[in-house]
Design a protein around this motif. Structure first.
Motif, PDB file in Angstrom:
ATOM      1  N   GLU A 841     -37.228 -26.088  -6.323  1.00 38.13           N
ATOM      2  CA  GLU A 841     -37.275 -25.414  -6.777  1.00 38.13           C
ATOM      3  C   GLU A 841     -38.990 -25.722  -6.447  1.00 38.13           C
ATOM      4  N   GLU A 842     -39.525 -26.521  -6.463  1.00 34.33           N
ATOM      5  CA  GLU A 842     -41.312 -26.738  -6.350  1.00 34.33           C
ATOM      6  C   GLU A 842     -41.252 -26.253  -5.282  1.00 34.33           C
ATOM      7  N   LEU A 843     -40.822 -26.650  -4.478  1.00 33.29           N
ATOM      8  CA  LEU A 843     -40.925 -25.701  -2.706  1.00 33.29           C
ATOM      9  C   LEU A 843     -40.701 -24.318  -2.707  1.00 33.29           C
ATOM     10  N   ALA A 844     -40.175 -24.074  -3.389  1.00 31.87           N
ATOM     11  CA  ALA A 844     -40.107 -22.275  -3.692  1.00 31.87           C
ATOM     12  C   ALA A 844     -40.785 -21.800  -4.801  1.00 31.87           C
ATOM     13  N   CYS A 845     -41.271 -22.434  -5.846  1.00 32.92           N
ATOM     14  CA  CYS A 845     -42.481 -22.427  -6.342  1.00 32.92           C
ATOM     15  C   CYS A 845     -43.960 -22.146  -6.093  1.00 32.92           C
ATOM     16  N   LEU A 846     -43.750 -23.089  -5.131  1.00 32.23           N
ATOM     17  CA  LEU A 846     -45.326 -22.909  -4.486  1.00 32.23           C
ATOM     18  C   LEU A 846     -45.451 -21.773  -3.521  1.00 32.23           C
ATOM     19  N   ILE A 847     -44.264 -21.754  -2.525  1.00 30.27           N
ATOM     20  CA  ILE A 847     -44.122 -20.826  -1.480  1.00 30.27           C
ATOM     21  C   ILE A 847     -44.624 -19.651  -2.011  1.00 30.27           C
ATOM     22  N   GLU A 848     -43.485 -19.235  -3.540  1.00 27.94           N
ATOM     23  CA  GLU A 848     -43.716 -17.805  -4.282  1.00 27.94           C
ATOM     24  C   GLU A 848     -45.497 -17.490  -4.400  1.00 27.94           C
ATOM     25  N   ASP A 849     -46.280 -18.731  -4.453  1.00 31.00           N
ATOM     26  CA  ASP A 849     -47.448 -18.273  -5.552  1.00 31.00           C
ATOM     27  C   ASP A 849     -48.370 -19.083  -4.315  1.00 31.00           C
ATOM     28  N   TYR A 850     -48.135 -18.390  -2.983  1.00 34.53           N
ATOM     29  CA  TYR A 850     -48.428 -18.668  -1.660  1.00 34.53           C
ATOM     30  C   TYR A 850     -49.467 -19.981  -1.239  1.00 34.53           C
ATOM     31  N   GLU A 851     -48.771 -20.772  -2.186  1.00 40.05           N
ATOM     32  CA  GLU A 851     -49.158 -22.238  -1.683  1.00 40.05           C
ATOM     33  C   GLU A 851     -49.343 -22.740  -0.879  1.00 40.05           C
ATOM     34  N   PHE A 852     -49.386 -22.782   0.312  1.00 39.47           N
ATOM     35  CA  PHE A 852     -48.822 -23.502   1.423  1.00 39.47           C
ATOM     36  C   PHE A 852     -49.623 -24.384   2.459  1.00 39.47           C
ATOM     37  N   LYS A 853     -50.541 -24.959   1.901  1.00 38.72           N
ATOM     38  CA  LYS A 853     -51.118 -25.954   1.622  1.00 38.72           C
ATOM     39  C   LYS A 853     -50.383 -27.344   0.805  1.00 38.72           C
ATOM     40  N   GLN A 854     -50.665 -27.395  -0.424  1.00 38.67           N
ATOM     41  CA  GLN A 854     -49.664 -27.832  -1.064  1.00 38.67           C
ATOM     42  C   GLN A 854     -48.154 -28.023  -0.463  1.00 38.67           C
ATOM     43  N   ALA A 855     -47.131 -26.560  -0.007  1.00 42.73           N
ATOM     44  CA  ALA A 855     -46.493 -26.342  -0.068  1.00 42.73           C
ATOM     45  C   ALA A 855     -45.669 -27.786   1.525  1.00 42.73           C
ATOM     46  N   ILE A 856     -46.885 -27.744   1.884  1.00 37.39           N
ATOM     47  CA  ILE A 856     -46.645 -28.328   2.984  1.00 37.39           C
ATOM     48  C   ILE A 856     -46.492 -29.586   2.466  1.00 37.39           C
ATOM     49  N   ILE A 857     -46.772 -30.127   1.856  1.00 37.28           N
ATOM     50  CA  ILE A 857     -46.743 -32.193   1.610  1.00 37.28           C
ATOM     51  C   ILE A 857     -45.414 -31.711   0.788  1.00 37.28           C
ATOM     52  N   THR A 858     -44.794 -30.828   0.232  1.00 32.28           N
ATOM     53  CA  THR A 858     -44.219 -31.074  -0.464  1.00 32.28           C
ATOM     54  C   THR A 858     -42.730 -30.906   0.345  1.00 32.28           C
ATOM     55  N   LEU A 859     -43.008 -30.210   1.663  1.00 30.12           N
ATOM     56  CA  LEU A 859     -42.176 -30.008   2.267  1.00 30.12           C
ATOM     57  C   LEU A 859     -41.533 -31.446   2.885  1.00 30.12           C
ATOM     58  N   SER A 860     -42.852 -31.643   3.470  1.00 37.30           N
ATOM     59  CA  SER A 860     -42.322 -33.464   3.924  1.00 37.30           C
ATOM     60  C   SER A 860     -41.517 -33.996   2.595  1.00 37.30           C
ATOM     61  N   GLY A 861     -41.091 -33.790   1.322  1.00 34.11           N
ATOM     62  CA  GLY A 861     -40.758 -35.066   0.931  1.00 34.11           C
ATOM     63  C   GLY A 861     -39.298 -34.845   1.012  1.00 34.11           C
ATOM     64  N   LEU A 862     -38.884 -33.180   0.777  1.00 39.93           N
ATOM     65  CA  LEU A 862     -37.551 -32.891   1.316  1.00 39.93           C
ATOM     66  C   LEU A 862     -37.174 -33.017   2.332  1.00 39.93           C
ATOM     67  N   LYS A 863     -38.445 -33.108   3.371  1.00 38.71           N
ATOM     68  CA  LYS A 863     -37.888 -33.407   5.239  1.00 38.71           C
ATOM     69  C   LYS A 863     -37.520 -34.900   4.907  1.00 38.71           C
TER      70      LYS A 863
END
Length: 869
Positions: A841-863
């Protein structure tokens, strides 16, 4: 046998034996002589062949017994020198053995060779001499001196010594502190400037207390000594390093410096020279410059604000006045048709004339406002130049007849084709020039002339000229006439009337057409205004090319290309990206100007295709749009840059152009406004009929999403603005108000938009001019909108989606990573699938806000959790 016979035989034998012995000795002696002679000859050949000067003397007598030819040649000796004392031959007026002779040296007497240097007064040269005892072929021991000319070597050594002295002198005289380090990171030398800079007494103290000349930690938090040694090591590897460094004096006083490290090579070994520049005066000077710049900026902002207010006022008032003026003129003309007295008709006629005059003034003001705002556009339609001349002649002739002057109009016959351009604006310029000429001419003539200067198959260049025999102008007056609201002098306005805008408008229109208005004038003789314009030519109207692709109101164009969107506002990002996506354009997002510059520079370095277009917000953190546009332009990129901004006043537009921004589009914008901008830079690949129903649904869904986004991201906006103001960060508060104004406009909340615009204006000068009442209005309006839109936030809350299995989740994460790295906003369409991934959900919220830089960091944890490598 008798005794005498025996005696004679014995004597004979003795004599024979003696003869044989003597002869043998003779033969042996001759052999030894021959051997010695051969040995002497061989030695002489050897000594003569040596590339050095040789002299041999007897030990006791100092008599010369041999000199080689090289010695004779250099010293000018002849064979007479053999047998002469060496100290007479080699020393002028010598009377005894030389005091520096090696024969006095105990080592020499013991048989060891002696090496010494001497200067010869005969040749005036320096020699290195090797003296030794050798065995001579006659069996005696003799004294040999081998002389090598070292004059050049000594001179070179002297020069080197002198150079070293100069080098040391220059090193110490250098005004910049310099320190030399060896490869073991030890200080091997420093100059006097280093001692003076740090206030140490000598080099020993400098070396011993070097660690005390920096604080324990640098401003970036790193240990000073460790960082210094790391930097020096890197210089040994990379040859050069430059960094700002915080030193300190022994009393602890901070000493900001710029340190430049350079690798040098000395005698086969590398050294590092560290040059330290004291930045205290420099930083103080920069502070003064910044203060001066700030004062200038405030003054400029105040002037620009005044000019903006003037432009807005003129434009608004011109429009407001034109409506009643049209009524006055219309009713005056209608009233003259009634059955009224001649006197009343005369009054009405005067009213009409005055109203027409006033309307012309208003039109001038409106034109200059359009020009300043960059909103005056030129048509490109076919016209006949002779028709324009005929109209000008018809309109000006009554004035010339009234004044009793001659009007002469002539257009040279052209090539029988029509020209493409704006006939209305061309006629306006000619009428302005003719009106001026008639106004300032009382006797003589006014001429309007046009001649063909150059022509080819596709274009023609026309020279236009308006001449008069009027009052003329002085050089000082000529310099003033093109300034708005200014005429040649104040008496002109009193005597002849007018706004002083006609020539300014005329010059600007001619410039927009590609020409330059020239003026020649002599006081009391007359004036000539001239310009040249080049027009495309056609045979008839059917050949008219379309200046740019157009589309009908019910058609939606589709394009192909890639666009960079630089905007820090996530709502703006979403709006423009969705609009661009609908017309087929791919987008890449940069959240501020610096990121945008980095993306553009990276693509250039990697040899990737440049963007087809760049949309640039003006107000952004880190680096604003103007600076980013300037830096992109400096890179040599030819991609057009379009400002997306609410600021479209004349001064802003000029500032945009200087920064390399070619065009602008207002905020908020409609689809059609965006499409009209796009067709300027793209050729549509197709058109489609707009599905109004689908469009309405899409717009409604976008508005719902934007309103939910607004509620989510603006709960603390007012407190952030007030905190920024309290902290003195007016720039941040101004940017937050600007963003709130823009977002309110996106969701059509006019009252909030107006309140935010008021706050933005009160902070625009860099000072807090905001009143308590204005602040409270903003707070009230924002709270009202948030309460009204709270329903959209709840309605937009995501439903509980079904859970993706691990394999599909991994595939989606890999796909997302590529899209996020490339800042592709299309990843927003994957939100439903992303929310189907557990704990995403955190990743979805970041993408929804176009916060791509922070989204990449959150994505790394999910990966990592899903084992994606």
């Amino acid at each position: 046998m008798s005794y005498w016979v025996i005696a004679a035989i014995i004597l004979g034998i003795v004599v024979l034996v003696a003869f044989i012995f003597a002869y043998g000795r003779y033969i042996q002696s001759r052999q030894k002589l021959f051997k010695k002679t051969a040995l002497f000859n061989n030695m002489e050949k050897l000594l003569q062949s040596m590339d050095t000067l040789i002299v041999i003397t007897e030990i006791e007598t100092d008599n010369i017994i041999f000199v080689n030819e090289k010695m004779k040649m250099d010293f000018g000796f002849t064979d007479d020198v053999i047998g002469e004392k060496c100290w007479k031959a080699f020393v002028k007026d010598g009377t005894e053995r030389c005091k520096h002779c090696p024969k006095y040296d105990p080592d020499f007497i013991s048989g060891k060779p002696v090496v010494w240097e001497n200067h010869s007064p005969i040749t005036n040269r320096y020699y290195r001499i090797i003296s030794r005892f050798i065995d001579w072929p006659d069996g005696t021991t003799v004294f040999l001196e081998q002389c090598d000319d070292i004059t050049e070597l000594k001179e070179s050594a002297a020069n080197m010594l002198e150079t070293d002295e100069y080098t040391h002198l220059l090193f110490d005289a250098m005004p910049m502190s310099c320190t030399l380090w060896d490869k073991n990171l030890k200080i091997i030398n420093c100059n006097k400037a280093a001692l003076n800079l740090f206030g140490v007494k000598d080099k020993e103290e400098f070396n011993e207390r070097f660690a005390d000349l920096s604080p324990e930690f640098q401003p970036n938090g790193e240990n000073s000594i460790e960082l210094a040694f790391t930097t020096i090591r890197e210089t040994f590897e990379h040859k050069y390093f430059c960094v700002e460094w915080m030193h300190q004096l022994l009393n602890g006083e901070p000493l900001p410096c710029e340190v430049t490290l350079v690798r040098l090579k000395h005698k086969g070994e590398y050294l590092v020279a560290g040059y330290t520049r004291d930045l205290r005066k420099h930083k103080a000077y920069l502070d003064e410059i910044n203060k001066a710049h700030e004062n200038l900026r405030l003054a400029r902002d105040a002037a620009e604000a005044a000019n903006q207010a003037k432009s807005i006022f003129m434009a608004n008032m011109s429009h407001e006045i034109r409506t009643p003026m049209n009524s006055i003129i219309g009713f005056s003309e209608l009233a003259q048709d009634d059955d009224i007295s001649p006197k009343t008709k005369k009054y009405l006629s005067n009213i009409s004339e005055s109203a027409e005059w006033l309307l012309q003034i208003i039109n001038d003001i409106l034109d200059i406002s359009k020009i300043e705002a960059g909103k005056m556009e030129l048509e490109r339609i076919p016209f006949d130049l002779h028709d324009i001349f005929a109209h000008c002649q018809l309109e000006i002739m009554p004035k010339t007849m009234e004044k009793g002057i001659i009007l002469y109009c002539y257009a040279e016959p052209s090539i029988g084709k029509k020209m493409l351009g704006d006939p209305l604006r061309l006629r306006q310029t000619l009428l302005n020039l003719l009106s001026n000429a008639v106004k300032f001419t009382n006797i003589g003539a006014v001429k309007l002339l046009a001649s063909v200067k150059k022509t080819d198959s596709g274009s023609v260049t026309i020279h236009f000229e308006v001449k008069d025999s009027g009052i003329g102008m002085s050089p000082d007056q000529i310099e003033k006439i093109f300034e708005p609201f200014i005429q040649a002098d104040d008496s002109i306005t009193r005597r002849y009337g007018g706004t002083g805008l006609g020539l300014t408008i005329t010059r600007n229109i001619i410039s927009m057409m590609g020409g330059t208005l020239q003026v020649e004038s002599a006081f009391g003789v007359g004036s000539k205004f001239s310009f040249e314009l080049t027009f495309d030519i056609i045979d008839d109207d059917s050949d008219i090319p379309s200046p740019k692709t157009s589309f009908k109101d019910m058609e939606q164009p589709r394009f192909k290309g890639e666009v960079l969107v630089c905007d820090d506002n996530s709502m703006n990002q979403q709006v423009i990206c969705e609009h661009l996506e609908k017309v087929g354009l791919q987008t890449v997002i940069a959240e501020n100007g610096k990121v945008g510059v980095d993306i553009v520079a990276g693509r250039m370095q990697n040899g990737e295709k440049p963007f087809d277009l760049i949309f640039m917000d003006i107000h952004m953190p880190v680096m604003d749009g103007l600076e980013a546009a300037s830096k992109i332009t400096e890179l040599g990129l030819k991609t057009p840059i379009v400002a997306v901004t609410a600021n479209i006043m004349a001064n802003d537009l000029e500032l945009y152009r200087v920064s390399g921004i070619a065009d602008f589009i207002g905020k908020p914008f409609t689809s059609q406004e965006l499409w009209k901008c796009l067709v300027t830079y793209f050729s549509p690949v197709s058109f489609s009929i707009i599905d109004t129903h689908r469009q309405a649904i899409d717009n409604e869904n976008l508005q719902k999403h934007l309103k939910a986004h607004f509620v989510k991201n603006n709960q603390t906006t007012y407190s952030h603005i007030t905190k920024a103001i309290a902290a003195g960060d007016i720039r941040l508060a101004h940017r937050l108000a600007h963003t709130l104004k823009t977002n309110a406009g996106q969701i059509d909340e006019k009252r909030l938009q107006k309140a935010a615009a008021t706050v933005e204006g009160m902070l625009s000068t860099g000072k807090n001019l905001l009143t308590e009442a204005q602040s409270r209005i903003l707070e009230t309006e924002l709270q009202s909108v948030l309460e009204k839109l709270a329903v959209f936030s709840k309605a937009n809350a995501p439903d509980s989606p079904k859970t993706l299995d691990d394999e599909k989740a991994r595939e989606l994460l890999v796909q997302l990573e590529h899209m996020l790295i490339n800042r592709n906003p299309e990843c927003i369409h994957l939100l439903d699938d992303i929310r189907a991934i557990p704990k995403a959900e955190e990743l979805a919220c970041l993408i929804e806000d176009y916060e791509f830089k922070q989204a990449i960091i959150t994505l790394s944890g999910l990966k990592a959790r899903f084992g994606v490598h």
